[in-house]
Design a protein around this motif. Structure first.
Motif, PDB file in Angstrom:
ATOM      1  N   MET A 203     -40.623  14.868  95.437  1.00 35.31           N
ATOM      2  CA  MET A 203     -39.876  15.255  94.263  1.00 35.31           C
ATOM      3  C   MET A 203     -39.970  14.134  93.223  1.00 35.31           C
ATOM      4  O   MET A 203     -39.756  12.972  93.517  1.00 35.31           O
ATOM      5  CB  MET A 203     -38.422  15.506  94.647  1.00 35.31           C
ATOM      6  N   PHE A 204     -40.274  14.505  91.993  1.00 34.57           N
ATOM      7  CA  PHE A 204     -40.436  13.544  90.920  1.00 34.57           C
ATOM      8  C   PHE A 204     -39.080  13.192  90.313  1.00 34.57           C
ATOM      9  O   PHE A 204     -38.174  14.014  90.266  1.00 34.57           O
ATOM     10  CB  PHE A 204     -41.356  14.104  89.837  1.00 34.57           C
ATOM     11  N   GLU A 205     -38.990  11.959  89.830  1.00 40.72           N
ATOM     12  CA  GLU A 205     -37.785  11.484  89.165  1.00 40.72           C
ATOM     13  C   GLU A 205     -38.185  10.681  87.939  1.00 40.72           C
ATOM     14  O   GLU A 205     -39.243  10.072  87.909  1.00 40.72           O
ATOM     15  CB  GLU A 205     -36.992  10.540  90.071  1.00 40.72           C
ATOM     16  N   LEU A 206     -37.302  10.670  86.961  1.00 44.52           N
ATOM     17  CA  LEU A 206     -37.406   9.731  85.842  1.00 44.52           C
ATOM     18  C   LEU A 206     -36.369   8.665  86.117  1.00 44.52           C
ATOM     19  O   LEU A 206     -35.179   8.967  86.220  1.00 44.52           O
ATOM     20  CB  LEU A 206     -37.082  10.409  84.509  1.00 44.52           C
ATOM     21  N   ILE A 207     -36.811   7.430  86.241  1.00 42.95           N
ATOM     22  CA  ILE A 207     -35.878   6.342  86.530  1.00 42.95           C
ATOM     23  C   ILE A 207     -36.039   5.222  85.508  1.00 42.95           C
ATOM     24  O   ILE A 207     -37.107   5.075  84.902  1.00 42.95           O
ATOM     25  CB  ILE A 207     -36.059   5.779  87.959  1.00 42.95           C
ATOM     26  N   ALA A 208     -34.991   4.453  85.344  1.00 49.51           N
ATOM     27  CA  ALA A 208     -35.071   3.273  84.496  1.00 49.51           C
ATOM     28  C   ALA A 208     -35.991   2.257  85.166  1.00 49.51           C
ATOM     29  O   ALA A 208     -36.064   2.191  86.399  1.00 49.51           O
ATOM     30  CB  ALA A 208     -33.678   2.678  84.293  1.00 49.51           C
ATOM     31  N   PRO A 209     -36.733   1.480  84.392  1.00 47.43           N
ATOM     32  CA  PRO A 209     -37.582   0.440  84.975  1.00 47.43           C
ATOM     33  C   PRO A 209     -36.781  -0.450  85.923  1.00 47.43           C
ATOM     34  O   PRO A 209     -35.623  -0.777  85.661  1.00 47.43           O
ATOM     35  CB  PRO A 209     -38.076  -0.343  83.751  1.00 47.43           C
ATOM     36  N   THR A 210     -37.410  -0.825  87.027  1.00 46.54           N
ATOM     37  CA  THR A 210     -36.738  -1.607  88.054  1.00 46.54           C
ATOM     38  C   THR A 210     -37.696  -2.603  88.686  1.00 46.54           C
ATOM     39  O   THR A 210     -38.878  -2.288  88.884  1.00 46.54           O
ATOM     40  CB  THR A 210     -36.128  -0.704  89.144  1.00 46.54           C
ATOM     41  N   THR A 211     -37.180  -3.774  89.010  1.00 41.80           N
ATOM     42  CA  THR A 211     -38.006  -4.788  89.675  1.00 41.80           C
ATOM     43  C   THR A 211     -38.357  -4.366  91.097  1.00 41.80           C
ATOM     44  O   THR A 211     -39.327  -4.862  91.656  1.00 41.80           O
ATOM     45  CB  THR A 211     -37.286  -6.147  89.707  1.00 41.80           C
ATOM     46  N   ARG A 212     -37.602  -3.438  91.661  1.00 44.21           N
ATOM     47  CA  ARG A 212     -37.865  -2.960  93.029  1.00 44.21           C
ATOM     48  C   ARG A 212     -39.271  -2.363  93.151  1.00 44.21           C
ATOM     49  O   ARG A 212     -39.886  -2.415  94.213  1.00 44.21           O
ATOM     50  CB  ARG A 212     -36.808  -1.921  93.410  1.00 44.21           C
ATOM     51  N   LEU A 213     -39.793  -1.829  92.067  1.00 42.92           N
ATOM     52  CA  LEU A 213     -41.105  -1.177  92.096  1.00 42.92           C
ATOM     53  C   LEU A 213     -42.211  -2.042  91.492  1.00 42.92           C
ATOM     54  O   LEU A 213     -43.215  -1.524  91.014  1.00 42.92           O
ATOM     55  CB  LEU A 213     -41.032   0.173  91.376  1.00 42.92           C
ATOM     56  N   HIS A 214     -42.055  -3.354  91.555  1.00 40.95           N
ATOM     57  CA  HIS A 214     -43.043  -4.256  90.971  1.00 40.95           C
ATOM     58  C   HIS A 214     -44.444  -3.969  91.502  1.00 40.95           C
ATOM     59  O   HIS A 214     -45.386  -3.747  90.738  1.00 40.95           O
ATOM     60  CB  HIS A 214     -42.639  -5.709  91.210  1.00 40.95           C
ATOM     61  N   ALA A 215     -44.610  -3.955  92.812  1.00 38.15           N
ATOM     62  CA  ALA A 215     -45.942  -3.739  93.412  1.00 38.15           C
ATOM     63  C   ALA A 215     -46.492  -2.364  93.044  1.00 38.15           C
ATOM     64  O   ALA A 215     -47.679  -2.222  92.715  1.00 38.15           O
ATOM     65  CB  ALA A 215     -45.882  -3.916  94.919  1.00 38.15           C
ATOM     66  N   ALA A 216     -45.650  -1.347  93.072  1.00 39.05           N
ATOM     67  CA  ALA A 216     -46.101   0.009  92.735  1.00 39.05           C
ATOM     68  C   ALA A 216     -46.470   0.110  91.258  1.00 39.05           C
ATOM     69  O   ALA A 216     -47.438   0.790  90.897  1.00 39.05           O
ATOM     70  CB  ALA A 216     -45.001   1.016  93.078  1.00 39.05           C
ATOM     71  N   TRP A 217     -45.699  -0.566  90.389  1.00 38.37           N
ATOM     72  CA  TRP A 217     -46.013  -0.549  88.967  1.00 38.37           C
ATOM     73  C   TRP A 217     -47.355  -1.251  88.723  1.00 38.37           C
ATOM     74  O   TRP A 217     -48.189  -0.771  87.949  1.00 38.37           O
ATOM     75  CB  TRP A 217     -44.898  -1.215  88.149  1.00 38.37           C
ATOM     76  N   LEU A 218     -47.564  -2.391  89.392  1.00 38.50           N
ATOM     77  CA  LEU A 218     -48.837  -3.107  89.234  1.00 38.50           C
ATOM     78  C   LEU A 218     -50.017  -2.247  89.685  1.00 38.50           C
ATOM     79  O   LEU A 218     -51.085  -2.280  89.074  1.00 38.50           O
ATOM     80  CB  LEU A 218     -48.814  -4.421  90.019  1.00 38.50           C
ATOM     81  N   GLU A 219     -49.822  -1.478  90.737  1.00 35.14           N
ATOM     82  CA  GLU A 219     -50.891  -0.584  91.212  1.00 35.14           C
ATOM     83  C   GLU A 219     -51.255   0.437  90.137  1.00 35.14           C
ATOM     84  O   GLU A 219     -52.438   0.700  89.878  1.00 35.14           O
ATOM     85  CB  GLU A 219     -50.425   0.123  92.487  1.00 35.14           C
ATOM     86  N   ALA A 220     -50.249   1.020  89.490  1.00 33.14           N
ATOM     87  CA  ALA A 220     -50.503   1.978  88.406  1.00 33.14           C
ATOM     88  C   ALA A 220     -51.189   1.273  87.237  1.00 33.14           C
ATOM     89  O   ALA A 220     -52.162   1.787  86.665  1.00 33.14           O
ATOM     90  CB  ALA A 220     -49.193   2.624  87.960  1.00 33.14           C
TER      91      ALA A 220
ATOM     92  N   THR B 200     -35.474   4.172  74.897  1.00 30.10           N
ATOM     93  CA  THR B 200     -35.184   4.450  76.294  1.00 30.10           C
ATOM     94  C   THR B 200     -36.499   4.562  77.042  1.00 30.10           C
ATOM     95  O   THR B 200     -37.341   5.401  76.705  1.00 30.10           O
ATOM     96  CB  THR B 200     -34.383   5.761  76.436  1.00 30.10           C
ATOM     97  N   TYR B 201     -36.669   3.701  78.033  1.00 30.52           N
ATOM     98  CA  TYR B 201     -37.872   3.715  78.871  1.00 30.52           C
ATOM     99  C   TYR B 201     -37.540   4.335  80.213  1.00 30.52           C
ATOM    100  O   TYR B 201     -36.504   4.032  80.807  1.00 30.52           O
ATOM    101  CB  TYR B 201     -38.392   2.287  79.099  1.00 30.52           C
ATOM    102  N   ARG B 202     -38.431   5.193  80.685  1.00 32.30           N
ATOM    103  CA  ARG B 202     -38.293   5.773  82.013  1.00 32.30           C
ATOM    104  C   ARG B 202     -39.662   5.756  82.693  1.00 32.30           C
ATOM    105  O   ARG B 202     -40.693   5.928  82.041  1.00 32.30           O
ATOM    106  CB  ARG B 202     -37.783   7.216  81.947  1.00 32.30           C
ATOM    107  N   TRP B 203     -39.620   5.554  83.995  1.00 32.86           N
ATOM    108  CA  TRP B 203     -40.832   5.640  84.796  1.00 32.86           C
ATOM    109  C   TRP B 203     -40.817   6.957  85.545  1.00 32.86           C
ATOM    110  O   TRP B 203     -39.762   7.424  86.004  1.00 32.86           O
ATOM    111  CB  TRP B 203     -40.920   4.482  85.782  1.00 32.86           C
ATOM    112  N   ILE B 204     -41.980   7.545  85.675  1.00 32.76           N
ATOM    113  CA  ILE B 204     -42.153   8.792  86.403  1.00 32.76           C
ATOM    114  C   ILE B 204     -42.562   8.402  87.816  1.00 32.76           C
ATOM    115  O   ILE B 204     -43.654   7.856  88.022  1.00 32.76           O
ATOM    116  CB  ILE B 204     -43.236   9.670  85.733  1.00 32.76           C
ATOM    117  N   VAL B 205     -41.667   8.651  88.769  1.00 29.69           N
ATOM    118  CA  VAL B 205     -41.913   8.195  90.138  1.00 29.69           C
ATOM    119  C   VAL B 205     -41.733   9.335  91.134  1.00 29.69           C
ATOM    120  O   VAL B 205     -41.033  10.318  90.874  1.00 29.69           O
ATOM    121  CB  VAL B 205     -40.987   7.016  90.536  1.00 29.69           C
TER     122      VAL B 205
END
Length: 171
Positions: free
Chosen positions: A1-18, A68-73
């Motif tokens: 299930m997709f979510e729009l979330i506020a940017p978070t440091t928890r997803l640093h590695a996943a964000w770098l992969e993208a 407003t920034y959101r990440w699609i995760v």
């Protein structure tokens, strides 16, 4: 299930992969990434995420200069980003209220349309009655996303980055 979330440091590695999937010099709309932002180091990434949060805060919204920034995760996979620029400033007039980007391996799944629909709800909540969207003239996929979301073609135009299509969406 997709979510729009506020940017978070928890997803640093996943964000770098993208980010790496886009490759050097590639356009990543929706992330608010500037050329001098340090996103590789944990401290630099945390500073960048904090800066994005400050731009999304209530004070920034009240001035009309916020974004407003959101990440699609999905779980811990970052598929892309979307940004809603609040005010009628020069940047919005040139590049639009909403910008988005989907990483190459996640395209053609309807994610941009899904995310855009949710950001249009946010624009309504802020009292906007219309938003401007701009895409590169050659980006047919983005033009279709905007049109599918109710966008009406207004005109071709130019920016410092080249020819663009300008659309409006009545809310």
């Amino acid at each position: 299930m997709f979510e729009l979330i506020a940017p978070t440091t928890r997803l640093h590695a996943a964000w770098l992969e993208a980010h790496e999937e886009w490759g050097p010099g590639q356009h990543e709309d929706g992330f608010g990434l500037g050329p001098s932002d340090d996103v590789d180091s944990p401290d630099g990434f945390a500073d960048w995420v904090a800066m994005l949060a400050a731009q999304s805060g209530p004070e920034a919204r009240e001035t009309g200069r916020g974004c407003t920034y959101r990440w699609i995760v999905e779980r811990d996979l970052v598929h892309g980003g979307i940004a809603f620029r609040h005010g009628p400033n020069d940047f919005v007039l040139q590049y639009g209220h909403i910008g988005y980007g989907i990483r190459p391996s996640s395209r053609r799944r309807g994610l941009a349309t899904w995310a855009l629909t949710r950001m249009l709800d946010e624009a309504r909540a802020l009292g906007l009655d219309q938003v401007l969207l701009v895409c590169e003239a050659a980006n047919i996929a983005s033009a279709r996303t905007i049109e599918h979301s109710g966008g009406t073609f207004d005109a071709l135009g130019d920016t410092e980055h080249g020819a663009v299509r300008r659309y409006s969406i009545k809310l």
